[in-house]
Design a protein around this motif. Structure first.
Motif, PDB file in Angstrom:
ATOM      1  N   ALA A 252       0.827  -1.183  -0.061  1.00 26.21           N
ATOM      2  CA  ALA A 252      -0.003  -0.245  -0.044  1.00 26.21           C
ATOM      3  C   ALA A 252       0.952   1.200  -0.037  1.00 26.21           C
ATOM      4  CB  ALA A 252      -1.051   0.067   1.296  1.00 26.21           C
TER       5      ALA A 252
ATOM      6  N   SER B 119       2.170   1.800  -3.352  1.00 25.67           N
ATOM      7  CA  SER B 119       1.274   2.482  -4.636  1.00 25.67           C
ATOM      8  C   SER B 119       0.394   3.635  -4.234  1.00 25.67           C
ATOM      9  CB  SER B 119       0.096   1.148  -4.611  1.00 25.67           C
ATOM     10  OG  SER B 119      -0.347   0.805  -3.540  1.00 25.67           O
TER      11      SER B 119
ATOM     12  N   LYS C 216      -0.269   8.450  -6.714  1.00 27.39           N
ATOM     13  CA  LYS C 216      -1.077   8.395  -7.629  1.00 27.39           C
ATOM     14  C   LYS C 216      -0.311   8.284  -8.965  1.00 27.39           C
ATOM     15  CE  LYS C 216      -5.521   8.908  -5.716  1.00 27.39           C
ATOM     16  NZ  LYS C 216      -5.734   9.548  -4.583  1.00 27.39           N
TER      17      LYS C 216
ATOM     18  N   LYS D  70       0.995   6.063 -12.579  1.00 27.02           N
ATOM     19  CA  LYS D  70       0.814   4.879 -13.102  1.00 27.02           C
ATOM     20  C   LYS D  70       1.709   3.541 -12.713  1.00 27.02           C
ATOM     21  CE  LYS D  70      -0.768   6.053 -17.875  1.00 27.02           C
ATOM     22  NZ  LYS D  70      -0.132   6.049 -19.245  1.00 27.02           N
ATOM     23  N   ASP D  71       3.245   3.817 -12.916  1.00 26.38           N
ATOM     24  CA  ASP D  71       3.882   2.801 -12.710  1.00 26.38           C
ATOM     25  C   ASP D  71       4.098   2.335 -11.500  1.00 26.38           C
ATOM     26  OD1 ASP D  71       5.107   5.402 -12.058  1.00 26.38           O
ATOM     27  OD2 ASP D  71       7.104   4.672 -12.300  1.00 26.38           O
TER      28      ASP D  71
ATOM     29  N   TYR E  95       1.676   1.102  -9.581  1.00 26.54           N
ATOM     30  CA  TYR E  95       0.558   0.294  -9.510  1.00 26.54           C
ATOM     31  C   TYR E  95       0.957  -0.899 -10.095  1.00 26.54           C
ATOM     32  CZ  TYR E  95      -2.526   4.182  -8.566  1.00 26.54           C
ATOM     33  OH  TYR E  95      -3.261   5.104  -8.200  1.00 26.54           O
ATOM     34  N   THR E  96       1.807  -0.952 -11.084  1.00 22.13           N
ATOM     35  CA  THR E  96       2.155  -2.092 -11.837  1.00 22.13           C
ATOM     36  C   THR E  96       3.415  -2.851 -10.827  1.00 22.13           C
ATOM     37  OG1 THR E  96       3.659  -0.815 -13.220  1.00 22.13           O
ATOM     38  CG2 THR E  96       1.723  -1.936 -13.990  1.00 22.13           C
TER      39      THR E  96
END
Lengths: 127, 495
Positions: free
Chosen positions: B151, B154, B157, B159-160, B162-163
Motif C-alpha cells: 500500500a 502504491s 497516484k 501509473k508505474d 501500480y504495476t
C-alpha cells in the motif's frame, strides 16, 4: 494394490500438493492479472487443505465434549483454527490486489501482462 | 505497569496511533505529526530500556491470555529482538523527522494521513515479527507487513507504481505461502508452532520424519529468500523500491528487507539447529547464493541510469553480504552479518534520504544530472558522499568495520574465494558510486537557470541527514560499544 492404498490414504495431501502446483503455475505463467490472483487463491487453498489434513485423525470426532462422549478420539482442532486466520489473510490480499488491478485498468486500459510490459517499455523509451 | 507488558505496549502504541490519525482529520496536520513523534519517542525509550534490561537482568517472556506456550502465543524479548527493535526505532524516528519536512514527494496533501497510518502499521508488524516466538504468529505479522508495504508503494497516484506494487504483491504472496507450507510441515513433524518447543523436539523429529524437515527447510528458505530479495528472487525489488516515495524507499530498503532476513536467522538457528543445517550442507547453498548476489547486484547497479533503481540493486548486493555472514554458520559470521544489518541500515537510509531531497528540489532522478550538485546542495551531497564511501568500505565509516568483520569471518572458515568476491564486489561499488561524487563536486552545473528556483531546505530535512552522516562515522570509529550488544544478540541466537 499397495500403491493404490497409499494413494487413497494420502489423497488429501496429494490434492493439496496438486492445488499448490496448479496455483503456482497460474501465478507465474499466466498473463491475465485477474487469473493470476485466482491462481494465488488456488495456491492458498492448497496450503489450507494441507494444514487441515494434518489435524485429521482417522475415526476422530469433532472436539466437542458431550456428557456421554468419554474415551472418544478427537481430531486436532488447532490447524483448523490457524487456517481461519490464513483464510482471512488471503481474502484481504485478494481484495487489495483486485483494487490494484482496477487502478491498472483505469491507467493502461488493459489487464494483460504482456500488453502492460509493452506499454511500459514504450513509455520508458519516450522519455 | 509490569516490565513484561512493555513489548505489548510498544505494539499497542503504534496500533493506537494508526487508529487515531483518521480521528484527527479535521485538526491541523501538525498535531498528528507531533503525536506521532511522541509515540515514536516513547517506543524508542522503552526499546532502549528493554535492551538494557535483557542484557543486564534477564530475558522477558510474556504469554498472551495466560495460556501456556504450546497453546497460546508467546512474546520473547531477548538480546536479539531487543537490539533490532531498538535499531528499527532509531531509524524510523530519523526517517519520520525527515518525512515531516514536506519531503513525501508525489503524495497528495489529502493522502498524508493515510501515509502515516500505513507507516505506523508497518512499524507495528515489524516489532511483532521480532518479538513473537511463534512461527504461525510470525506468518500473520509478515502478511500485515506485506500488505502495508504494498500500500505504501502504491500510495503515489502514478501509473508505474501500480504495476510495481502488483508484481511485489504477487512475489511476496508466493513467498508467504511457501513459508506457510513450511510451517505446516514443521507442525506435522513436531506438533508445535512455538519456536522454543520446536527447537527442543527438532532433533527427534529429524530422526523420525527426515523428509518433512528437509522439505520444510527448503520451502522456508525460498519463501523468506523471496521476501528478503536474496539474489535469484530479487526481481521485484528495484521496481518497487524505486517507485515508492523516497522516505518509504528508505524504510523498505533499510528496514523491511532486514526484518525478513532476521526471521530467516530465527528460523535457521532456533527452529532448525546447527546439526541439521550442517548435515544438509545448507552453508554451501547460502554461500553460493550470497556470492552470486554480491557480484550480480553490483553489476546490475552499474547499468542503471535512474539513481533510485541503482540504490535498489545495490541493496540486492548488500543482502548478499548479510547472507554471506549468515551462511558461514559461525559466531564471527553472524556477528558480521548483524553489524552489517545495522551499518547498511544507516547508510541506505542516508543515501535514500539525501537522494530524496535532491529529487524533491531538482526534480531529476538521472545519474547524469548530478553534475555540480555539491555546490548547490552541500549537505545532501555531503551526506550522500559519506554514505557512498561507507558502501565502498572506506575506513572511518561503519561500512569498513562490517567488511573487516566479514573478511575475518570468511578467513576463519577458510573460504578464501569469498574474500576475493568481497573485494571484487567492493570495487564494483566504487564503479557506480564514485562517478556520482566526482561529478557532483568537481563538475560545473549543467542547468544554471535552475539555480534561482532552489528553495531553502527546511531544517526538519537537514537535521536527520546530518545526524545520519554523524552516526555512520561514529559507528565506524567506535564500533566496540555496539559490538557488545551485537555479540550478546548472536549468543542468544546461537547457543
Amino acid at each position: 494394490m499397495d500403491i493404490v492404498d497409499k494413494i487413497i490414504e494420502n489423497i488429501n495431501y496429494l490434492g493439496a500438493i496438486a492445488l499448490f502446483v496448479i496455483g503456482l503455475r497460474i501465478v507465474v505463467l499466466h498473463s491475465n492479472l485477474i487469473k493470476r490472483i485466482m491462481g494465488l487463491n488456488i495456491m492458498g487453498t492448497g496450503v489450507f487443505l494441507f494444514f487441515v489434513s494434518i489435524g485429521n485423525v482417522t475415526g476422530g470426532v469433532p472436539p466437542i465434549i458431550y456428557p456421554d462422549s468419554s474415551g472418544a478420539v478427537y481430531i486436532n482442532p488447532i490447524p483448523s483454527v490457524l487456517i481461519l486466520t490464513g483464510i482471512v489473510v488471503v481474502v484481504s490480499i485478494t481484495v487489495y490486489s483486485l483494487s490494484l488491478v482496477i487502478r491498472i485498468y483505469e491507467n493502461y486500459e488493459t489487464i494483460d501482462q504482456k500488453e502492460l510490459s509493452r506499454l511500459i517499455s514504450e513509455e520508458a523509451n519516450d522519455h | 505497569m509490569i516490565i513484561e507488558q512493555l513489548p505489548i505496549i510498544n505494539l499497542l502504541l503504534f496500533l493506537l496511533m494508526a487508529l487515531f490519525i483518521p480521528l484527527l482529520k479535521r485538526k491541523p496536520f501538525k498535531i498528528t505529526l507531533i503525536l506521532g513523534f511522541v509515540v515514536l519517542g516513547l517506543v524508542f525509550i522503552s526499546s532502549v530500556y528493554l535492551l538494557w534490561y535483557v542484557n543486564n537482568v534477564g530475558i522477558i517472556i510474556y504469554t498472551f491470555g495466560g495460556f501456556e506456550a504450546r497453546f497460546g502465543i508467546e512474546f520473547v524479548v531477548d538480546p536479539f529482538s531487543a537490539l533490532f527493535t531498538t535499531i528499527i526505532a532509531i531509524l524510523a524516528a530519523i526517517i519520520y523527522i525527515y518525512s515531516s519536512g514536506d519531503a513525501t514527494d508525489g503524495i497528495e496533501k489529502t493522502e498524508y494521513g493515510r501515509y502515516y497510518i500505513l507507516l505506523f502499521l508497518l512499524l507495528m508488524s515489524m516489532f511483532g515479527i521480532l518479538y513473537t516466538n511463534d512461527i504461525f504468529n510470525t506468518y500473520v505479522f509478515i502478511e500485515i507487513l506485506s500488505i502495508t508495504t504494498c500500500a505504501i508503494i502504491s500510495i503515489k497516484k502514478k501509473k508505474d507504481t501500480y504495476t510495481s506494487a502488483f508484481r511485489y504483491l504477487m512475489m511476496n504472496e508466493l513467498g508467504s505461502l511457501s513459508y506457510l507450507i513450511g510451517v505446516a510441515l514443521i507442525y506435522m513433524a513436531t506438533g508445535y508452532t512455538n519456536i522454543t518447543l520446536i527447537g527442543e523436539s527438532m532433533s527427534n523429529a529429524f530422526q523420525a520424519y527426515q523428509l518433512n524437515i528437509v522439505i520444510a527447510l527448503g520451502f522456508m528458505i525460498i519463501g523468506l529468500g523471496i521476501k528478503a530479495a536474496v539474489f535469484p528472487f530479487h526481481i521485484w525489488l528495484p521496481d518497487a523500491h524505486s517507485s515508492a516515495p523516497s522516505t518509504s524507499s528508505a524504510i523498505l530498503s533499510a528496514i523491511v528487507i532486514k526484518v525478513y532476513i532476521l526471521v530467516f536467522v530465527k528460523v535457521l538457528f532456533r527452529v532448525f539447529n546447527l546439526e541439521i543445517l550442517n548435515e544438509m550442507s545448507i552453508s554451501t547453498i547460502l554461500l553460493i547464493l550470497a556470492g552470486v548476489g554480491m557480484i550480480m547486484g553490483s553489476v546490475f547497479a552499474i547499468a542503471q541510469k535512474d539513481v533510485k533503481r541503482m540504490l535498489g540493486y545495490s541493496s540486492v548486493a548488500q543482502m548478499g553480504y548479510i547472507l554471506l555472514g549468515i551462511g558461514l554458520l559461525s559466531f564471527e559470521g553472524l556477528r558480521a552479518a548483524f553489524f552489517h544489518i545495522l551499518s547498511h541500515g544507516l547508510m541506505k537510509t542516508a543515501l535514500f534520504l539525501s537522494v530524496g531531497e535532491i529529487i524533491f528540489y531538482k526534480k531529476t532522478r538521472k545519474v547524469n544530472d548530478f553534475d555540480g550538485l555539491g555546490f548547490i546542495m552541500p549537505v545532501a551531497m555531503g551526506v550522500f558522499s559519506i554514505a557512498a564511501l561507507g558502501m565502498i568500505g572506506l575506513p572511518l565509516t561503519s561500512g569498513f568495520i562490517s567488511k573487516l568483520n566479514l573478511g575475518m569471518a570468511v578467513l576463519d572458515k577458510n573460504q578464501t574465494i569469498f574474500l576475493v568476491i568481497l573485494i571484487i564486489s567492493s570495487l564494483l561499488n566504487v564503479i557506480y558510486y564514485l562517478p556520482i561524487i566526482i561529478s557532483a563536486f568537481l563538475k560545473n552545473e549543467k542547468y544554471h537557470y535552475r539555480l534561482e528556483s532552489i528553495e531553502k531546505t527546511p531544517r526538519t530535512m537537514i537535521a536527520p541527514l546530518i545526524l545520519l552522516g554523524l552516526l555512520i562515522i561514529v559507528v565506524g570509529i567506535f564500533p566496540n560499544q555496539i559490538m557488545v550488544f551485537i555479540e550478546s544478540a548472536v549468543r542468544s541466537v546461537m547457543p
